[in-house]
Enzyme design. Structure first.
Site, PDB file in Angstrom:
ATOM      1  N   ASP A 194      33.096 -24.017  -2.285  1.00 10.17           N
ATOM      2  CA  ASP A 194      33.493 -24.838  -1.157  1.00 10.17           C
ATOM      3  C   ASP A 194      34.626 -24.087  -0.448  1.00 10.17           C
ATOM      4  O   ASP A 194      35.276 -23.215  -1.046  1.00 10.17           O
ATOM      5  CB  ASP A 194      33.965 -26.206  -1.665  1.00 10.17           C
ATOM      6  CG  ASP A 194      34.554 -27.055  -0.568  1.00 10.17           C
ATOM      7  OD1 ASP A 194      33.900 -27.221   0.472  1.00 10.17           O
ATOM      8  OD2 ASP A 194      35.695 -27.547  -0.744  1.00 10.17           O
ATOM      9  N   ASP A 218      37.223 -25.605   2.284  1.00  9.26           N
ATOM     10  CA  ASP A 218      38.460 -26.312   2.601  1.00  9.26           C
ATOM     11  C   ASP A 218      39.082 -26.962   1.370  1.00  9.26           C
ATOM     12  O   ASP A 218      38.409 -27.668   0.613  1.00  9.26           O
ATOM     13  CB  ASP A 218      38.188 -27.380   3.657  1.00  9.26           C
ATOM     14  CG  ASP A 218      37.626 -26.771   4.927  1.00  9.26           C
ATOM     15  OD1 ASP A 218      38.232 -25.817   5.432  1.00  9.26           O
ATOM     16  OD2 ASP A 218      36.565 -27.229   5.396  1.00  9.26           O
TER      17      ASP A 218
END
Length: 217
Positions: free
Chosen positions: A7, A9
């Site tokens: 991922d 953020d």
């Protein structure tokens, strides 16, 4: 092909690129300042795992509607230098470099628009990325999205398509995320890691025996 899936953020970076991008656009007169409170409300719903990503994208893409892809790409490069480069976790850089040295393929999968994720992934040295696809017409953004959104289970659907296209599999794969929204992705990989997990994800990590990491700047 051995995959390391990340991922973006709040996992590789100490902050959310979508929120920071809207703030950046406001600072440079590309978006209205009164968008920020509503965006903060939507992000709070995201952190609870309750956001309709369609609502978030429809709202936050408004300032880009009618703007050229080329012009926006130049702004994004400035944004990365000013806002993203300083907030990359040192441990994230070290982990990416280690996996690269091991010969793994680095794949970033993010519930953020491709206009941000692609350039940021390249900046971080990732081999490929999956992100929310933005519609364009005549070289300009329309303010709409297309295809399956890389959000929650949508990340897994898009990943499965990517695996088929690349004749790859998830055997031996590692995955990293901070968010409860990524439980489907972390369940799909062979070895899952959480990074500064939110409370809901931390509870799930305990249940599954996932390794929990604490990355700081």
């Amino acid at each position: 092909m051995m995959l390391a899936i990340f991922d973006l953020d709040d996992t590789l970076t100490d902050g959310d690129s979508s929120s920071l991008w809207l703030q950046f656009m406001v600072e440079h007169g590309l978006a209205a300042a009164d968008m920020l409170p509503r965006e903060a409300e939507l992000m709070a719903a995201y952190r609870r795992g309750e956001l309709r990503m369609e609502d978030y994208m429809e709202f936050t893409l408004q300032p880009m509607q009618g703007r050229s892809v080329e012009d926006m790409a130049e702004w994004v490069e400035r944004f990365i230098a000013d806002k993203i480069a300083p907030i990359v976790f040192p441990a994230a850089r070290e982990t990416l470099a280690r996996y690269k040295a091991e010969g793994r393929t680095l794949l970033v999968i993010s519930a953020t628009g491709e206009h941000l994720v692609g350039p940021i992934a390249r900046f971080l040295g990732a081999d490929d990325f999956l992100a929310i696809c933005l519609e364009t017409r005549d070289g300009c953004y329309t303010g709409r999205t297309h295809s399956v959104l890389t959000y929650q289970h949508g990340k897994v659907l898009r990943l499965q398509d990517w695996l088929t296209q690349h004749c790859a599999a998830l055997a031996g794969s590692h995955g990293y995320s901070d968010s409860i929204n990524d439980v489907p992705l972390l369940q799909a990989v062979e070895q899952a890691y959480t990074v500064n997990a939110d409370p809901k994800l931390a509870a799930v990590a305990v249940q599954h025996g996932w390794t929990q990491l604490n990355w700081q700047r």
